[in-house]
Scaffold this active site. Sequence first.
Site, PDB file in Angstrom:
ATOM      1  N   LYS A   1       0.820  -1.217   0.000  1.00 41.91           N
ATOM      2  CA  LYS A   1       0.000   0.000   0.000  1.00 41.91           C
ATOM      3  C   LYS A   1       0.850   1.262   0.000  1.00 41.91           C
ATOM      4  CE  LYS A   1      -4.251  -1.950   1.737  1.00 41.91           C
ATOM      5  NZ  LYS A   1      -5.166  -2.151   2.864  1.00 41.91           N
TER       6      LYS A   1
ATOM      7  N   LYS B   1      -6.514 -11.858  -5.238  1.00 38.42           N
ATOM      8  CA  LYS B   1      -7.649 -11.971  -4.311  1.00 38.42           C
ATOM      9  C   LYS B   1      -8.731 -10.941  -4.657  1.00 38.42           C
ATOM     10  CE  LYS B   1      -6.356  -8.816  -0.645  1.00 38.42           C
ATOM     11  NZ  LYS B   1      -6.110  -8.456   0.714  1.00 38.42           N
TER      12      LYS B   1
ATOM     13  N   LYS C   1     -11.600  -5.030  -2.178  1.00 39.10           N
ATOM     14  CA  LYS C   1     -12.251  -3.749  -2.452  1.00 39.10           C
ATOM     15  C   LYS C   1     -11.253  -2.701  -2.932  1.00 39.10           C
ATOM     16  CE  LYS C   1     -12.438  -3.768   2.505  1.00 39.10           C
ATOM     17  NZ  LYS C   1     -13.266  -4.215   3.610  1.00 39.10           N
TER      18      LYS C   1
HETATM   19  P1  TYM Z   1     -10.629  -6.467   5.915  1.00 40.30           P
HETATM   20  O1  TYM Z   1     -11.605  -5.452   6.375  1.00 40.30           O
HETATM   21  O2  TYM Z   1      -9.795  -6.146   4.715  1.00 40.30           O
HETATM   22  O3  TYM Z   1     -11.343  -7.827   5.582  1.00 40.30           O
HETATM   23  C1  TYM Z   1     -12.237  -8.448   6.491  1.00 40.30           C
HETATM   24  C2  TYM Z   1     -12.050  -9.947   6.456  1.00 40.30           C
HETATM   25  O4  TYM Z   1     -12.286 -10.484   5.136  1.00 40.30           O
HETATM   26  C3  TYM Z   1     -11.199 -11.315   4.760  1.00 40.30           C
HETATM   27  N1  TYM Z   1     -11.044 -11.263   3.293  1.00 40.30           N
HETATM   28  C4  TYM Z   1     -11.017 -12.328   2.489  1.00 40.30           C
HETATM   29  N2  TYM Z   1     -11.103 -13.653   2.726  1.00 40.30           N
HETATM   30  C5  TYM Z   1     -11.048 -14.484   1.657  1.00 40.30           C
HETATM   31  N3  TYM Z   1     -10.923 -14.061   0.374  1.00 40.30           N
HETATM   32  C6  TYM Z   1     -10.829 -12.748   0.081  1.00 40.30           C
HETATM   33  N4  TYM Z   1     -10.713 -12.344  -1.186  1.00 40.30           N
HETATM   34  C7  TYM Z   1     -10.874 -11.811   1.162  1.00 40.30           C
HETATM   35  N5  TYM Z   1     -10.819 -10.464   1.241  1.00 40.30           N
HETATM   36  C8  TYM Z   1     -10.934 -10.126   2.544  1.00 40.30           C
HETATM   37  C9  TYM Z   1     -10.004 -10.738   5.488  1.00 40.30           C
HETATM   38  O5  TYM Z   1      -8.959 -11.673   5.606  1.00 40.30           O
HETATM   39  C10 TYM Z   1     -10.608 -10.355   6.821  1.00 40.30           C
HETATM   40  O6  TYM Z   1     -10.654 -11.463   7.689  1.00 40.30           O
HETATM   41  N6  TYM Z   1      -6.801  -5.855   9.086  1.00 40.30           N
HETATM   42  C11 TYM Z   1      -8.145  -6.440   8.954  1.00 40.30           C
HETATM   43  C12 TYM Z   1      -9.146  -5.853   9.923  1.00 40.30           C
HETATM   44  C13 TYM Z   1      -8.795  -5.995  11.375  1.00 40.30           C
HETATM   45  C14 TYM Z   1      -8.762  -7.201  12.124  1.00 40.30           C
HETATM   46  C15 TYM Z   1      -8.443  -6.821  13.445  1.00 40.30           C
HETATM   47  C16 TYM Z   1      -8.980  -8.545  11.789  1.00 40.30           C
HETATM   48  C17 TYM Z   1      -8.496  -4.983  12.237  1.00 40.30           C
HETATM   49  N7  TYM Z   1      -8.282  -5.474  13.484  1.00 40.30           N
HETATM   50  C18 TYM Z   1      -8.310  -7.775  14.466  1.00 40.30           C
HETATM   51  C19 TYM Z   1      -8.847  -9.483  12.817  1.00 40.30           C
HETATM   52  C20 TYM Z   1      -8.518  -9.101  14.120  1.00 40.30           C
HETATM   53  C21 TYM Z   1      -8.640  -6.144   7.552  1.00 40.30           C
HETATM   54  O7  TYM Z   1      -8.198  -5.223   6.901  1.00 40.30           O
HETATM   55  O8  TYM Z   1      -9.685  -6.909   7.124  1.00 40.30           O
END
Ligand code: TYM
Length: 332
Positions: free
Chosen positions: A112, A195, A198
């Site tokens: 990023k 993957k 968004k």
């Molecule tokens: P985020 O908001 O990008 O995504 C939320 C969840 O969706 C999963 N995910 C996917 N799984 C499978 N295939 C895909 N193409 C795909 N795209 C997204 C992500 O792995 C995630 O589980 N950093 C985290 C948010 C966060 C968090 C936390 C997660 C903040 N604090 C504490 C766990 C624990 C994030 O950006 O997820």
Amino acid sequence: RPRVFSGIQPTADSFHLGNYLGALRHWVALQDSHDAFYCVVDLHAITAGHDPKVLKRRSRVAAAQLFALGLDPERSTLFVQSQVPEHPQLAWVLGCITGFGEAGRMTQFKDKSQKQGSERASVGLFTYPILQAADILLYQANAVPVGEDQRQHLELSRDLAQRFNSLFGRTFTVPAPHIVKDTAKITDLQDPTAKMSKSSSSPAGIIDLLEDPARSAKKIRSAVTDTGREIVFDAEGKPGISNLLTIYSALSGRGIDDLVAAYDGKGYGDLKKDLAEVVREFVTPIQERTNGYLNDPAQLDKLLAQGAEKARVVAAATLRDAYERVGFFPPV
Ligand code: TYM
């Protein structure tokens, strides 16, 4: 009961099928066996620039979708991160035991910040995974359901828990990732090697839970598939058709082998048409329920405030311990 914690960013107007299949369906399932804490991480959502009005709307839409998907406020605690100030408080402490180089090795930060350029990329983007560690450790979570792309961040959370414990005495549970392999990386319909995301996929590559199912059907129809015509599961050789089979299987509950047998002798077009129907049946009630929550924002905000109150009890107790261990004064 073991604890589970996870978070999701309110950075879009809808979650997509990757979010749901990789993570959110496990959030729902784990409520039955775990003491569950789930968070709409709005602090994380401002690391790359944002519009305040849009952020608040998206946080509400995120919460509404989570309730609509089956999170039950009686059985799990859903809250918005900004209502629990212990998160950034613990993040500061953890930041002071994180190496600069260690944080710099996070691949999501590297990708990023490279895209944005080092002058524009924020310090918040750099410290993002430390805040994520604080999220998890505050709740003494045993398990963290996420998709594959979060594995490295989870590894950092584990390292920081262990490091803090060995420096200052046993304080945090060391959390384990809960990554269910089959659906841990749902791919972009237009580029089945990347993957579904968004931030990086084109709209044609993403199926949003809240979009018109006719639009989803069109995207599925034009999904990039592989040469040949046989419907078989081969993630390396036929990533496009394999991704569609993965989505179909997870949404319908039918095994991949069962689907492959059922489509023997049929073409990609048949599979795509049926998958579009499966998606329509899945999203329609979720869209209705989401709208129901959004039609009463006062009630939605009340549920979230109640969630934050429950979360704060746990978070404040952990923070108090951590502060005491590092030699800070007790809260007054
Ligand atoms: P985020 O908001 O990008 O995504 C939320 C969840 O969706 C999963 N995910 C996917 N799984 C499978 N295939 C895909 N193409 C795909 N795209 C997204 C992500 O792995 C995630 O589980 N950093 C985290 C948010 C966060 C968090 C936390 C997660 C903040 N604090 C504490 C766990 C624990 C994030 O950006 O997820």
